[in-house]
Design an enzyme around this catalytic site. Structure first.
Site, PDB file in Angstrom:
ATOM      1  N   LYS A 179       0.828  -1.212   0.000  1.00  0.00           N
ATOM      2  CA  LYS A 179       0.000   0.000   0.000  1.00  0.00           C
ATOM      3  C   LYS A 179       0.853   1.248   0.000  1.00  0.00           C
ATOM      4  O   LYS A 179       0.525   2.252  -0.639  1.00  0.00           O
ATOM      5  CB  LYS A 179      -0.951  -0.007   1.200  1.00  0.00           C
ATOM      6  CG  LYS A 179      -2.077  -1.011   1.010  1.00  0.00           C
ATOM      7  CD  LYS A 179      -2.986  -1.111   2.224  1.00  0.00           C
ATOM      8  CE  LYS A 179      -3.767  -2.412   2.149  1.00  0.00           C
ATOM      9  NZ  LYS A 179      -5.184  -2.301   2.132  1.00  0.00           N
TER      10      LYS A 179
ATOM     11  N   LYS B 277      -7.530 -11.073 -10.346  1.00  0.00           N
ATOM     12  CA  LYS B 277      -8.803 -11.052  -9.635  1.00  0.00           C
ATOM     13  C   LYS B 277      -9.552  -9.758  -9.918  1.00  0.00           C
ATOM     14  O   LYS B 277      -8.953  -8.728 -10.218  1.00  0.00           O
ATOM     15  CB  LYS B 277      -8.608 -11.280  -8.138  1.00  0.00           C
ATOM     16  CG  LYS B 277      -7.966 -10.159  -7.384  1.00  0.00           C
ATOM     17  CD  LYS B 277      -8.123 -10.373  -5.876  1.00  0.00           C
ATOM     18  CE  LYS B 277      -8.141  -8.999  -5.208  1.00  0.00           C
ATOM     19  NZ  LYS B 277      -8.442  -8.984  -3.810  1.00  0.00           N
TER      20      LYS B 277
ATOM     21  N   LYS C   5     -11.450  -3.364  -7.548  1.00  0.00           N
ATOM     22  CA  LYS C   5     -11.806  -1.969  -7.753  1.00  0.00           C
ATOM     23  C   LYS C   5     -10.654  -1.196  -8.392  1.00  0.00           C
ATOM     24  O   LYS C   5     -10.848  -0.395  -9.291  1.00  0.00           O
ATOM     25  CB  LYS C   5     -12.146  -1.357  -6.391  1.00  0.00           C
ATOM     26  CG  LYS C   5     -12.870  -0.059  -6.483  1.00  0.00           C
ATOM     27  CD  LYS C   5     -13.913   0.062  -5.379  1.00  0.00           C
ATOM     28  CE  LYS C   5     -15.184   0.592  -5.989  1.00  0.00           C
ATOM     29  NZ  LYS C   5     -16.385   0.225  -5.280  1.00  0.00           N
TER      30      LYS C   5
HETATM   31  P1  ADP Z   1     -10.552  -4.576  -3.814  1.00  0.00           P
HETATM   32  O1  ADP Z   1      -9.505  -5.648  -3.992  1.00  0.00           O
HETATM   33  O2  ADP Z   1     -11.485  -4.465  -4.951  1.00  0.00           O
HETATM   34  O3  ADP Z   1      -9.963  -3.259  -3.369  1.00  0.00           O
HETATM   35  P2  ADP Z   1     -11.074  -5.015  -1.063  1.00  0.00           P
HETATM   36  O4  ADP Z   1      -9.629  -5.240  -0.876  1.00  0.00           O
HETATM   37  O5  ADP Z   1     -11.700  -3.800  -0.466  1.00  0.00           O
HETATM   38  O6  ADP Z   1     -11.446  -5.092  -2.607  1.00  0.00           O
HETATM   39  O7  ADP Z   1     -11.814  -6.300  -0.534  1.00  0.00           O
HETATM   40  C1  ADP Z   1     -12.850  -6.337   0.374  1.00  0.00           C
HETATM   41  C2  ADP Z   1     -13.193  -7.791   0.603  1.00  0.00           C
HETATM   42  O8  ADP Z   1     -13.600  -8.406  -0.619  1.00  0.00           O
HETATM   43  C3  ADP Z   1     -12.011  -8.613   1.107  1.00  0.00           C
HETATM   44  O9  ADP Z   1     -12.472  -9.503   2.090  1.00  0.00           O
HETATM   45  C4  ADP Z   1     -11.528  -9.356  -0.113  1.00  0.00           C
HETATM   46  O10 ADP Z   1     -10.940 -10.584   0.207  1.00  0.00           O
HETATM   47  C5  ADP Z   1     -12.811  -9.541  -0.928  1.00  0.00           C
HETATM   48  N1  ADP Z   1     -12.512  -9.542  -2.357  1.00  0.00           N
HETATM   49  C6  ADP Z   1     -12.079  -8.492  -3.088  1.00  0.00           C
HETATM   50  N2  ADP Z   1     -11.918  -8.827  -4.383  1.00  0.00           N
HETATM   51  C7  ADP Z   1     -12.267 -10.138  -4.481  1.00  0.00           C
HETATM   52  C8  ADP Z   1     -12.330 -11.080  -5.579  1.00  0.00           C
HETATM   53  N3  ADP Z   1     -12.020 -10.731  -6.811  1.00  0.00           N
HETATM   54  N4  ADP Z   1     -12.733 -12.334  -5.317  1.00  0.00           N
HETATM   55  C9  ADP Z   1     -13.082 -12.683  -4.045  1.00  0.00           C
HETATM   56  N5  ADP Z   1     -13.040 -11.862  -2.986  1.00  0.00           N
HETATM   57  C10 ADP Z   1     -12.639 -10.602  -3.188  1.00  0.00           C
HETATM   58 NA    NA Z   2      -7.723  -5.797  -2.024  1.00  0.00          NA
END
Ligand code: ADP
Ligand code: NA
Length: 330
Positions: free
Chosen positions: A114, A197, A200
């Site tokens: 980060k 994956k 966002k």
């Molecule tokens: P991003 O990766 O989009 O920023 P976050 O890190 O805020 O999303 O993730 C919030 C929650 O959603 C976490 O518990 C994370 O493990 C889950 N998560 C995020 N992206 C995925 C994905 N592509 N598949 C499964 N779980 C996900």
């Molecule tokens: Na993430």
């Protein structure tokens, strides 16, 4: 009989949850409220580790809570609250900061990632110590299990170390939690680039399903998902990542097993799979959007749910903090 306690949090990021957030995390939280004594929070204290606009933060916090409720969290079956409403998080975090080695904190790979994204001179000390706030989040509730993705495992290990360190130094105070690694089966990939994956920050507009988008937009994205030049509908994450991703989404949303889906679509074309999944997606996101909007249109109800949640959370958090303070000598 006491049910094991779980604690988990989600960031109040801008806009909608995406399909990965839902299938990978929120959906499993909804299931856990039946079997566990579950505490779920919107982690607005964590959100300010990077620059935030006050109006947006306030709106995003309510939006996250509204979506959690729309997804099926039931305030009668779990404790749903906003982190900043419970001041004990920041108080216990200070104690944990003082027990953590600088080198230990420096080894957290999530911080390194980060911070690299932010740029070193724009990285706050808060971002450096956010894993320690997370430790306080968990220990305050004496959580037995912490549902997290694989990327958070290191933080849970540090939480265990710190709980044991405190208990060893001051006497038994904190439950030592175990990670509850969320099922990989909930992992969702980018619809346009199934090697990465869905996320966002990294996904293109067409690669990510935002749950609050117009249902027909989500249907269109499913229909234009990248597949392969083969024609067989079969789960093979290595050779057929696009089709496998669609099967995962289909299976998770409907509860039909992948094997059953492979049978159901034997001899059929990708188009048939996509058309059906697009329809399933519309059926899923339509009520989700409606319910989210209902909560947003009724801020009094939403506020009252969150106030009650904070009260329930605080009763537990205050008791833990009081015993920690007492042992420390405050
Ligand atoms: P991003 O990766 O989009 O920023 P976050 O890190 O805020 O999303 O993730 C919030 C929650 O959603 C976490 O518990 C994370 O493990 C889950 N998560 C995020 N992206 C995925 C994905 N592509 N598949 C499964 N779980 C996900
Ligand atoms: Na993430």
């Amino acid at each position: 009989l006491d049910r094991p306690r779980v604690l988990s949090g989600i960031q109040p990021t801008a806009g909608s949850f995406h399909l990965g957030n839902y299938l990978g995390a929120v959906r499993q939280w909804v299931a856990l409220q039946e079997s566990h004594d579950a505490f779920y929070m919107v982690v607005d204290l964590h959100a300010i580790t990077v620059p935030q606009d006050p109006t947006a933060l306030r709106a995003n916090t309510r939006l996250a809570a509204a979506q959690l409720l729309a997804a099926g969290l039931d305030p009668e079956r779990c404790t749903l609250f906003v982190q900043s409403h419970v001041p004990e998080h920041a108080q216990l975090a200070w104690v944990m900061n003082c027990l953590t080695g600088f080198g230990e904190a420096s080894r957290m790979t999530q911080f390194k990632d980060k911070s690299a994204k932010q740029g070193a001179d724009r990285t706050s000390v808060g971002l450096f110590t956010y894993p320690i706030l997370q430790i306080a989040d968990i220990l305050l509730y004496q959580a037995n299990q912490v549902p997290v993705g694989e990327d958070q495992r290191q933080h849970i290990e540090l939480t265990r170390d710190l709980a044991e360190r405190f208990n060893g130094r001051y006497g038994d105070t904190f439950t030592v939690p175990a990670p509850y690694i969320l099922k990989e089966t909930g992992k969702v990939y980018d619809l346009q680039d199934p090697a990465v994956k869905m996320s966002k920050s990294a996904s293109s507009v067409k690669g990510i399903i935002n749950l609050l988008d117009e249902p027909k937009t989500s249907a269109k994205k499913i229909k234009s998902a990248v597949t392969d030049t083969d024609t067989v509908i079969r789960y093979d994450a290595e050779a057929k990542p696009g089709v496998s991703n669609l099967l995962t989404i289909y299976s998770t949303l409907t509860g039909e097993s992948i094997a059953d889906l492979e049978k159901k679509y034997e001899g059929k074309m990708y188009g048939a799979l996509k058309t059906d999944l697009a329809e399933i997606m519309v059926e899923f996101v339509t009520p989700f959007r409606d319910r989210t909007q209902e909560y947003l249109d009724d801020p009094e109800t939403l506020d009252s749910i969150l106030a009650k949640g904070a009260e329930k959370a605080r009763a537990v958090a205050a008791e833990t903090l009081a015993s920690a303070y007492d042992r420390i000598g405050f």
